[in-house]
Design a protein around this motif. Structure first.
Motif, mmCIF file in Angstrom:
data_model
loop_
_atom_site.group_PDB
_atom_site.id
_atom_site.type_symbol
_atom_site.label_atom_id
_atom_site.label_comp_id
_atom_site.label_asym_id
_atom_site.label_seq_id
_atom_site.Cartn_x
_atom_site.Cartn_y
_atom_site.Cartn_z
ATOM 1 N N SER A 81 45.938 95.363 -80.597
ATOM 2 C CA SER A 81 45.341 95.707 -79.294
ATOM 3 C C SER A 81 44.850 94.458 -78.586
ATOM 4 C CB SER A 81 44.188 96.696 -79.474
ATOM 5 O OG SER A 81 44.652 97.931 -79.963
ATOM 6 N N PRO A 82 45.737 93.477 -78.365
ATOM 7 C CA PRO A 82 45.302 92.181 -77.844
ATOM 8 C C PRO A 82 44.845 92.239 -76.392
ATOM 9 C CG PRO A 82 47.688 92.279 -77.882
ATOM 10 C CD PRO A 82 47.197 93.521 -78.582
ATOM 11 N N GLY A 83 43.799 91.470 -76.082
ATOM 12 C CA GLY A 83 43.360 91.327 -74.702
ATOM 13 C C GLY A 83 44.509 90.866 -73.827
ATOM 14 N N PRO A 84 44.518 91.248 -72.546
ATOM 15 C CA PRO A 84 45.652 90.951 -71.675
ATOM 16 C C PRO A 84 45.808 89.458 -71.385
ATOM 17 C CG PRO A 84 43.861 91.937 -70.423
ATOM 18 C CD PRO A 84 43.484 92.041 -71.871
ATOM 19 N N ILE A 85 47.010 88.955 -71.642
ATOM 20 C CA ILE A 85 47.325 87.578 -71.309
ATOM 21 C C ILE A 85 47.747 87.506 -69.840
ATOM 22 C CG2 ILE A 85 47.973 87.043 -73.676
ATOM 23 C CD1 ILE A 85 50.909 87.257 -72.842
ATOM 24 N N THR A 102 54.859 82.222 -73.465
ATOM 25 C CA THR A 102 55.654 83.335 -73.992
ATOM 26 C C THR A 102 57.134 83.003 -74.102
ATOM 27 O OG1 THR A 102 55.878 84.254 -71.755
ATOM 28 C CG2 THR A 102 54.046 85.069 -73.117
ATOM 29 N N THR A 103 57.556 81.835 -73.631
ATOM 30 C CA THR A 103 58.977 81.475 -73.667
ATOM 31 C C THR A 103 59.322 80.566 -74.834
ATOM 32 O OG1 THR A 103 58.652 79.529 -72.238
ATOM 33 C CG2 THR A 103 59.080 81.636 -71.153
ATOM 34 N N ARG A 104 58.348 80.084 -75.557
ATOM 35 C CA ARG A 104 58.597 79.139 -76.637
ATOM 36 C C ARG A 104 59.550 79.737 -77.675
ATOM 37 N NH1 ARG A 104 54.496 74.919 -79.155
ATOM 38 N NH2 ARG A 104 55.714 74.208 -80.947
ATOM 39 N N ALA A 105 60.601 78.997 -77.999
ATOM 40 C CA ALA A 105 61.626 79.495 -78.920
ATOM 41 C C ALA A 105 61.358 79.116 -80.364
ATOM 42 C CB ALA A 105 63.001 78.985 -78.494
ATOM 43 N N ASN A 106 60.631 78.031 -80.581
ATOM 44 C CA ASN A 106 60.452 77.533 -81.950
ATOM 45 C C ASN A 106 59.089 77.880 -82.542
ATOM 46 O OD1 ASN A 106 58.992 75.840 -80.296
ATOM 47 N ND2 ASN A 106 59.471 73.983 -81.444
ATOM 48 N N ARG A 107 58.515 78.968 -82.078
ATOM 49 C CA ARG A 107 57.248 79.437 -82.654
ATOM 50 C C ARG A 107 57.535 80.384 -83.804
ATOM 51 N NH1 ARG A 107 57.016 84.713 -81.430
ATOM 52 N NH2 ARG A 107 57.722 85.450 -79.398
ATOM 53 N N SER A 144 49.884 100.750 -73.004
ATOM 54 C CA SER A 144 50.716 100.275 -71.901
ATOM 55 C C SER A 144 50.502 98.789 -71.641
ATOM 56 C CB SER A 144 50.422 101.069 -70.623
ATOM 57 O OG SER A 144 49.056 100.939 -70.244
ATOM 58 N N VAL A 145 49.296 98.301 -71.884
ATOM 59 C CA VAL A 145 49.005 96.870 -71.707
ATOM 60 C C VAL A 145 49.700 96.051 -72.794
ATOM 61 C CG1 VAL A 145 47.146 95.147 -71.660
ATOM 62 C CG2 VAL A 145 46.812 97.379 -70.576
ATOM 63 N N VAL A 146 49.707 96.571 -74.022
ATOM 64 C CA VAL A 146 50.378 95.863 -75.116
ATOM 65 C C VAL A 146 51.886 95.863 -74.903
ATOM 66 C CG1 VAL A 146 50.571 95.657 -77.615
ATOM 67 C CG2 VAL A 146 48.491 96.595 -76.614
ATOM 68 N N ARG A 147 52.427 96.969 -74.401
ATOM 69 C CA ARG A 147 53.865 97.005 -74.085
ATOM 70 C C ARG A 147 54.202 95.994 -72.997
ATOM 71 N NH1 ARG A 147 53.017 102.698 -74.669
ATOM 72 N NH2 ARG A 147 52.871 102.959 -72.387
ATOM 73 N N ALA A 148 53.313 95.853 -72.026
ATOM 74 C CA ALA A 148 53.539 94.869 -70.961
ATOM 75 C C ALA A 148 53.538 93.455 -71.530
ATOM 76 C CB ALA A 148 52.466 95.004 -69.879
ATOM 77 N N ALA A 149 52.661 93.192 -72.503
ATOM 78 C CA ALA A 149 52.655 91.886 -73.161
ATOM 79 C C ALA A 149 53.979 91.650 -73.874
ATOM 80 C CB ALA A 149 51.495 91.797 -74.146
ATOM 81 N N SER A 150 54.476 92.665 -74.560
ATOM 82 C CA SER A 150 55.744 92.536 -75.277
ATOM 83 C C SER A 150 56.876 92.152 -74.340
ATOM 84 C CB SER A 150 56.058 93.857 -75.997
ATOM 85 O OG SER A 150 57.270 93.767 -76.702
ATOM 86 N N ARG A 151 56.891 92.743 -73.154
ATOM 87 C CA ARG A 151 57.961 92.445 -72.187
ATOM 88 C C ARG A 151 57.912 91.001 -71.715
ATOM 89 N NH1 ARG A 151 56.656 97.802 -70.542
ATOM 90 N NH2 ARG A 151 55.303 97.067 -68.833
ATOM 91 N N LEU A 152 56.731 90.403 -71.692
ATOM 92 C CA LEU A 152 56.621 89.009 -71.246
ATOM 93 C C LEU A 152 57.311 88.053 -72.209
ATOM 94 C CD1 LEU A 152 52.924 88.856 -69.971
ATOM 95 C CD2 LEU A 152 55.012 88.969 -68.600
ATOM 96 N N TYR A 153 57.545 88.495 -73.452
ATOM 97 C CA TYR A 153 58.197 87.640 -74.445
ATOM 98 C C TYR A 153 59.720 87.786 -74.437
ATOM 99 C CZ TYR A 153 53.701 86.509 -76.601
ATOM 100 O OH TYR A 153 52.426 86.039 -76.846
ATOM 101 N N ALA A 154 60.256 88.546 -73.498
ATOM 102 C CA ALA A 154 61.695 88.825 -73.487
ATOM 103 C C ALA A 154 62.538 87.549 -73.354
ATOM 104 C CB ALA A 154 62.032 89.797 -72.359
ATOM 105 N N GLY A 155 61.983 86.519 -72.745
ATOM 106 C CA GLY A 155 62.733 85.281 -72.538
ATOM 107 C C GLY A 155 62.717 84.335 -73.720
#
Length: 263
Positions: free
Chosen positions: A105-109, A191-196, A213-224
């Motif tokens: 349940s991470p705080g919104p980035i 959220t774009t870092r590939a070597n993490r 819904s906020v956590v799902r939104a965070a997940s989408r930010l990592y799509a790249g």
């Protein structure tokens, strides 16, 4: 050498609440640490007695404090955080300072634009007064019941409040709420870092403070990013999930996920 695990608490909850997780992880061969935020005292009672020590602490200062803890460890740690602690583990992972991270349940980035009404209500004890940005604020038992304890019996919520609640600095909430209007928001995460390392996001379906819904939104930010990012939702859990009576399934699922990632 045992793999270190650092547990990071969120607003209004003392780090001692991680003790059951620490005991379980130690049984599985990990070395565990649960340092508090800058200004936290060693006990709940002592932290409550000196809220001025927490006043004005922000996300950058808290993150830097944990980065220093990591620098003193003999190996890259696994990072596990709840609420704002979940935001902080994402920041640290994005900086290359952890082997893997689990954000509960991470705080919104920065970049999340979903703002459910329950999240706004949970933050009102702080955000309703601009002066709270420089203060430490305590929740009432009623406010705690809405923000944390809505998915557990009222008696348990009251017990959790008495056992673990502490004052929290107001600054992180103000930083999160204004992040999308700030070029250098401290809640920004790479959220774009590939070597993490791999990241697991855990959402709670009945969470008022950080709705799923906020956590799902965070997940989408990592799509790249090509790095592993996974999402799991517990439909019947609330914001107290890591430290209420149902903590163990989350902890065991986290252990299983870490094992699948090679940790």
């Amino acid at each position: 050498m045992k793999r270190p695990v650092i547990f990071i608490h969120g607003l209004w909850i003392h780090s001692l609440s991680w003790q059951p997780w620490q005991d379980l992880f130690q049984q599985h061969g990990y070395e565990t640490h649960a340092p508090g935020w800058p200004g936290d005292a060693a006990t709940v009672e002592d932290t409550r007695a000196a809220p001025e020590n927490l006043a004005g602490r922000g996300v950058a200062e808290i993150t830097d404090a944990y980065a220093k803890v990591i620098a003193d460890l003999p190996a890259e740690p696994i990072l596990i955080g709840h609420s704002f602690g979940g935001l902080i583990v994402q920041k640290l992972l994005g900086l290359g300072l952890g082997a893997a991270a689990v954000a509960i349940s991470p705080g919104p980035i920065k970049g999340i634009r979903t703002v459910p009404l329950s999240q706004l209500r949970s933050g009102l004890p702080v955000l309703s007064r601009p002066g709270n940005k420089k203060k430490a604020v305590s929740l009432t038992e009623k406010q705690f019941a809405y923000a944390f304890g809505n998915a557990v019996p009222a008696v348990e919520s009251a017990q959790l409040y008495e056992r673990w609640s502490i004052p929290g600095p107001g600054r992180p909430l103000f930083e999160a709420s204004s992040a999308n209007f700030s070029k250098d928001a401290p809640t920004a995460v790479d959220t774009t870092r590939a070597n993490r390392g791999p990241l697991l996001l855990l959402a709670a379906g009945r969470d008022h403070t950080v709705p799923a819904s906020v956590v799902r939104a965070a997940s989408r930010l990592y799509a790249g990013s090509r790095a592993t990012t996974q999402l799991r939702t517990y439909d019947d859990r609330g914001h107290s999930a890591p430290f209420d009576h149902g903590w163990r399934p989350l902890a065991e699922d986290t252990l299983s996920w870490l094992s699948r990632q090679g940790f």
